[in-house]
Scaffold this motif. Structure first.
Motif, PDB file in Angstrom:
ATOM      1  N   ILE A  41       0.837  -1.204   0.000  1.00 12.46           N
ATOM      2  CA  ILE A  41       0.000   0.000   0.000  1.00 12.46           C
ATOM      3  C   ILE A  41       0.873   1.255   0.000  1.00 12.46           C
ATOM      4  O   ILE A  41       0.602   2.222  -0.715  1.00 12.46           O
ATOM      5  CB  ILE A  41      -0.960  -0.013   1.202  1.00 12.46           C
ATOM      6  CG1 ILE A  41      -1.948  -1.174   1.068  1.00 12.46           C
ATOM      7  CG2 ILE A  41      -1.716   1.318   1.303  1.00 12.46           C
ATOM      8  CD1 ILE A  41      -2.851  -1.368   2.269  1.00 12.46           C
ATOM      9  N   ALA A  42       1.950   1.233   0.798  1.00 10.65           N
ATOM     10  CA  ALA A  42       2.871   2.374   0.815  1.00 10.65           C
ATOM     11  C   ALA A  42       3.511   2.574  -0.556  1.00 10.65           C
ATOM     12  O   ALA A  42       3.644   3.715  -1.032  1.00 10.65           O
ATOM     13  CB  ALA A  42       3.945   2.153   1.878  1.00 10.65           C
ATOM     14  N   SER A  64       4.104   5.484  -5.697  1.00  7.40           N
ATOM     15  CA  SER A  64       4.389   5.330  -7.124  1.00  7.40           C
ATOM     16  C   SER A  64       3.227   5.685  -8.035  1.00  7.40           C
ATOM     17  O   SER A  64       3.424   5.945  -9.230  1.00  7.40           O
ATOM     18  CB  SER A  64       4.798   3.881  -7.411  1.00  7.40           C
ATOM     19  OG  SER A  64       3.699   3.001  -7.219  1.00  7.40           O
ATOM     20  N   GLY A  65       1.995   5.673  -7.498  1.00 11.24           N
ATOM     21  CA  GLY A  65       0.835   5.854  -8.343  1.00 11.24           C
ATOM     22  C   GLY A  65       0.381   4.581  -9.032  1.00 11.24           C
ATOM     23  O   GLY A  65      -0.574   4.598  -9.808  1.00 11.24           O
ATOM     24  N   CYS A  66       1.041   3.454  -8.752  1.00  6.04           N
ATOM     25  CA  CYS A  66       0.701   2.164  -9.360  1.00  6.04           C
ATOM     26  C   CYS A  66      -0.139   1.313  -8.411  1.00  6.04           C
ATOM     27  O   CYS A  66      -0.053   1.443  -7.193  1.00  6.04           O
ATOM     28  CB  CYS A  66       1.971   1.372  -9.690  1.00  6.04           C
ATOM     29  SG  CYS A  66       3.013   2.074 -10.970  1.00  6.04           S
ATOM     30  N   ALA A  99       8.882   7.534   2.046  1.00  8.48           N
ATOM     31  CA  ALA A  99       8.451   7.823   0.677  1.00  8.48           C
ATOM     32  C   ALA A  99       9.551   8.568  -0.075  1.00  8.48           C
ATOM     33  O   ALA A  99      10.376   9.262   0.533  1.00  8.48           O
ATOM     34  CB  ALA A  99       7.168   8.653   0.704  1.00  8.48           C
ATOM     35  N   PRO A 100       9.585   8.450  -1.400  1.00 14.06           N
ATOM     36  CA  PRO A 100      10.575   9.197  -2.196  1.00 14.06           C
ATOM     37  C   PRO A 100      10.387  10.698  -2.028  1.00 14.06           C
ATOM     38  O   PRO A 100       9.291  11.173  -1.734  1.00 14.06           O
ATOM     39  CB  PRO A 100      10.274   8.751  -3.635  1.00 14.06           C
ATOM     40  CG  PRO A 100       9.497   7.484  -3.511  1.00 14.06           C
ATOM     41  CD  PRO A 100       8.743   7.581  -2.235  1.00 14.06           C
ATOM     42  N   HIS A 138       0.536  10.523  -9.812  1.00 14.85           N
ATOM     43  CA  HIS A 138      -0.743  10.009  -9.346  1.00 14.85           C
ATOM     44  C   HIS A 138      -1.882  10.306 -10.311  1.00 14.85           C
ATOM     45  O   HIS A 138      -1.692  10.979 -11.327  1.00 14.85           O
ATOM     46  CB  HIS A 138      -1.038  10.569  -7.951  1.00 14.85           C
ATOM     47  CG  HIS A 138      -0.011  10.172  -6.942  1.00 14.85           C
ATOM     48  ND1 HIS A 138       1.077  10.966  -6.639  1.00 14.85           N
ATOM     49  CD2 HIS A 138       0.112   9.052  -6.190  1.00 14.85           C
ATOM     50  CE1 HIS A 138       1.826  10.351  -5.729  1.00 14.85           C
ATOM     51  NE2 HIS A 138       1.268   9.194  -5.444  1.00 14.85           N
ATOM     52  N   ILE A 139      -3.048   9.800  -9.971  1.00 11.64           N
ATOM     53  CA  ILE A 139      -4.216   9.978 -10.807  1.00 11.64           C
ATOM     54  C   ILE A 139      -4.522  11.467 -10.986  1.00 11.64           C
ATOM     55  O   ILE A 139      -4.404  12.253 -10.042  1.00 11.64           O
ATOM     56  CB  ILE A 139      -5.430   9.225 -10.209  1.00 11.64           C
ATOM     57  CG1 ILE A 139      -6.589   9.169 -11.196  1.00 11.64           C
ATOM     58  CG2 ILE A 139      -5.842   9.816  -8.865  1.00 11.64           C
ATOM     59  CD1 ILE A 139      -7.684   8.205 -10.803  1.00 11.64           C
ATOM     60  N   ARG A 140      -4.889  11.837 -12.204  1.00 14.99           N
ATOM     61  CA  ARG A 140      -5.186  13.246 -12.512  1.00 14.99           C
ATOM     62  C   ARG A 140      -6.435  13.318 -13.382  1.00 14.99           C
ATOM     63  O   ARG A 140      -6.785  12.334 -14.047  1.00 14.99           O
ATOM     64  CB  ARG A 140      -4.013  13.888 -13.260  1.00 14.99           C
ATOM     65  CG  ARG A 140      -2.738  13.982 -12.456  1.00 14.99           C
ATOM     66  CD  ARG A 140      -1.604  14.524 -13.282  1.00 14.99           C
ATOM     67  NE  ARG A 140      -1.205  13.580 -14.335  1.00 14.99           N
ATOM     68  CZ  ARG A 140      -0.100  13.707 -15.061  1.00 14.99           C
ATOM     69  NH1 ARG A 140       0.709  14.744 -14.889  1.00 14.99           N
ATOM     70  NH2 ARG A 140       0.188  12.823 -15.983  1.00 14.99           N
TER      71      ARG A 140
END
Length: 243
Positions: free
Chosen positions: A187-188, A193-195, A223-224, A235-237
């Motif tokens: 989940i992290a 990553s957005g994946c 997180a990066p 991420h989703i846009r």
């Protein structure tokens, strides 16, 4: 009290550091632990889980139903899927929270579940959901039960090929401790990553019971650096083009 004598209510409490769990109970613990971790850092999130049952995850929906009281307190909703692809499409929708006005939470973390052939039939939904992306405070873990020997299936199956085809990375636990640890790491990873991230749970792993170290302090993920991410983010846009 011996850990294998704990009641279900005890097993679903955040202050239990060592638990005797079955494989499907460990997956329930993944969802609750994510909610507790988010609450501890002040994030307003919800959880959503949907899928289609089938051995070796055949009893998972029963465990999800049994956890209804704990889920209500943790703001997690369980909705059995009509089939695998509709469940995946519903989880894709959870990642759109925040794209439009009126959201009651900052993000929704999700879990899809199914067996290997279900992952095959959900391939188109997986591809579209993964290409659309996940939300920074959302994330989706796709849990697949693999029956390598064809013991309870009409055909032997392994799911890595389906997930690779959808460009979804796969985590492969080898123990119940790994199921908990890698489930939360997945989940992290999905949030960062957005994946979507897959968790492969073959019969030999998920159809067992054992002691799991479940203290919340185990689960810290770095997180990066956002400054190092691509322009526009990962991420989703909305709106977003396919190219």
């Amino acid at each position: 009290m011996p850990i294998n004598d704990l009641t279900l209510e005890d097993r679903l409490r955040p202050d239990q550091d060592r638990l005797f769990l079955t494989g499907t109970q460990t997956l329930v613990r993944v969802l609750l632990t994510q909610a507790w971790l988010d609450q501890a850092r002040g994030a307003r999130t919800g959880g959503f889980v949907s899928g289609y049952r089938g051995s070796p995850l055949g009893a998972f929906d029963g465990e999800l139903t049994a956890a209804e009281g704990a889920f209500a307190k943790a703001n997690i909703h369980f909705e059995p899927g009509v089939n695998e692809e509709l469940a995946a499409t519903a989880l894709m929708g959870t990642q759109q929270v925040g794209l439009f006005p009126g959201a009651r939470v900052e993000g929704v973390f999700g879990m899809w579940y199914g067996k290997g052939p279900g992952a095959d039939r959900a391939g188109d939904a997986f591809k579209h959901a993964n290409l659309a992306g996940t939300a920074p405070e959302g994330g989706v873990l796709a849990v697949v039960g693999d029956d390598h020997g064809g013991v309870s299936s009409t055909t032997a199956h392994q799911s890595e090929f389906a997930f690779i085809d959808a460009q979804i990375p796969v985590l492969a636990p080898t123990s119940l401790q790994d199921v908990l640890d890698l489930g939360l790491a997945g989940i992290a990873m999905s949030r960062a990553s957005g994946c979507w991230v897959a968790l492969k749970c073959p019969s030999a792993v998920i159809e067992q019971a054992g002691t799991v170290e479940a203290a919340l302090s185990r689960f810290t993920f770095t997180a990066p650096d956002k400054a190092a991410l691509l322009a526009g983010g990962l991420h989703i846009r909305w709106p977003d083009k396919s190219t």
